[in-house]
Design an enzyme around this catalytic site. Structure first.
Site, mmCIF file in Angstrom:
data_model
loop_
_atom_site.group_PDB
_atom_site.id
_atom_site.type_symbol
_atom_site.label_atom_id
_atom_site.label_comp_id
_atom_site.label_asym_id
_atom_site.label_seq_id
_atom_site.Cartn_x
_atom_site.Cartn_y
_atom_site.Cartn_z
ATOM 1 C CE1 TYR A 261 0.778 -0.869 4.474
ATOM 2 C CE2 TYR A 261 0.656 1.523 4.300
ATOM 3 C CZ TYR A 261 1.039 0.383 5.001
ATOM 4 O OH TYR A 261 1.686 0.510 6.207
ATOM 5 C CB CYS A 262 1.980 3.787 -1.695
ATOM 6 S SG CYS A 262 1.192 3.726 -3.315
ATOM 7 C CB THR A 263 0.035 8.418 -0.799
ATOM 8 O OG1 THR A 263 1.269 8.430 -0.077
ATOM 9 C CG2 THR A 263 -0.838 9.584 -0.390
ATOM 10 C CB ILE A 290 -3.516 5.350 2.534
ATOM 11 C CG1 ILE A 290 -2.393 4.320 2.674
ATOM 12 C CG2 ILE A 290 -4.043 5.760 3.893
ATOM 13 C CD1 ILE A 290 -1.030 4.938 2.974
#
Ligand SMILES: [Zn+2]
Length: 360
Positions: A261-263, A290
């Site tokens: 996961y990332c921004t 996210i």
């Protein structure tokens, strides 16, 4: 309360006894914040005393008159700062042409932000007043390859970016492996299986503790927010991931279900493909990152803390999360990320207002 409202209350006034405080003057109408009758404070036309004096006989005397401010030439325009975040992986045969076009559109609309274009696609964060940002999104969608871009909107605070930069780079996210990343009209070739926020929960329901979360961001970002139990690699930049994957450090997860996961999801598009290339067999990526997960579950799901963002806001919250960051100096819980200790520099740290005051 305005004078017309006062009259509409249907009371009879003796103008000698009513005292009201003038606080504003809009288009020649006096508005009233507080008024009192015979020493009793009255607000919004409701006497505070239990019994209204009968017959009500009041008068008014002006205590203060605020000078009329010069009218704004566009009185209906209230700046509503918005930020859009999006990326598209698609083959772009002429990135320089895209760069010039994007720059021209943003400049003509007075927008600021950061746009990176490569032969693999576009990665953009752009901010400004809502009307101009909408125009930018509309113009961007006119290019067929960008028509279905997943645009993530959020509220800005105004002047969210110091300037506009639109650049051509070898990669839209710099993993340092431009020749390894393969892109077609469906996006990155060979990436991890995409999971919506709900599908992520289904995976957890089915496979429980077997599922590992891998934070695809820089370590500083995870200090103020991350998925519960996530592996947070000690990386300073996205370039460090290739070394990490080849170090053997994560080899015990090669056949485990692993969710990156990332921004907003862009880094995971590439990271999950690089993992598959290196023998990880059960790789997933959180679609929309996210940002989309937080919109769906706020602080009621598996996410903890704040989300670091790359603009003046520095971080945003979903709901009222538990603060998980700790001031690097004193250990006080805080979600505040600042440039520290280098005041002009790139070195970021989690620090409280007391230890590193704003503008220090
Ligand atoms: Zn502190």
């Amino acid at each position: 309360m305005t004078l017309s409202k006062l009259h509409s209350d249907g009371m009879s006034f003796d103008w000698e006894r009513l005292v009201f405080e003038v606080s504003d003057n809009v288009d020649g109408f006096v508005s009233v914040d507080n008024w009192s009758v015979l020493g009793m404070t009255i607000r919004s036309g409701v006497p505070c005393a239990e019994r209204r004096p009968q017959p009500l006989s009041v008068s008014m005397a002006r205590r203060a008159i605020v000078p009329i401010a010069p009218r704004c030439p566009y009185p209906c325009t209230v700046a509503t700062p918005k930020i859009v975040l999006f990326y598209v992986f698609t083959p772009l045969p002429d990135p320089e042409a895209i760069r010039l076009w994007q720059h021209r559109v943003c400049e003509s609309l007075g927008l600021r932000g950061r746009i990176i274009v490569s032969s693999h696609g576009i990665n953009a964060t752009v901010g400004g007043d809502i009307r101009e940002v909408k125009r930018y999104v509309k113009a961007t969608r006119e290019y067929a390859a960008f028509r279905d871009a997943d645009i993530k909107w959020s509220d800005g605070v105004g002047e969210d970016f110091p300037r506009l930069t639109v650049r051509v780079r070898p990669e839209i996210v710099t993993f340092g492996v431009p020749d390894e990343v393969e892109v077609d009209e469906n996006g990155v070739v060979g990436g991890g299986t995409r999971l919506s926020p709900d599908e992520l929960h289904t995976l957890i329901d089915e496979r429980g503790d077997e599922v590992a979360f891998l934070d695809g961001r820089n370590a500083i970002e995870a200090q103020i927010g991350r998925f519960r139990g996530a592996i947070v690699p000690d990386v300073d930049t996205t370039r460090d991931f290739v070394g990490l994957l080849e170090s053997g450090e994560l080899d015990h997860l090669k056949h485990a279900p692993i969710v990156t996961y990332c921004t907003g999801g862009v880094r995971c598009e590439v990271l999950s493909a690089l993992m598959r290339h290196r023998g990880f067999t059960d790789v997933y990526q959180l679609d929309g990152g996210i940002v989309r997960y937080g919109e769906r579950f706020a602080d009621q799901g598996l996410w903890e803390g704040s989300l670091y963002v790359f603009d003046k806001r520095m971080s945003i919250e979903f709901g009222s999360p538990t603060v998980i960051g700790r001031c690097v100096e004193c250990g006080t819980p805080t979600s505040r990320v600042v440039n520290h200790p280098d005041r002009n520099g790139r070195e970021l740290a989690v620090a409280c207002e007391e230890c590193v005051p704003t503008g220090a």
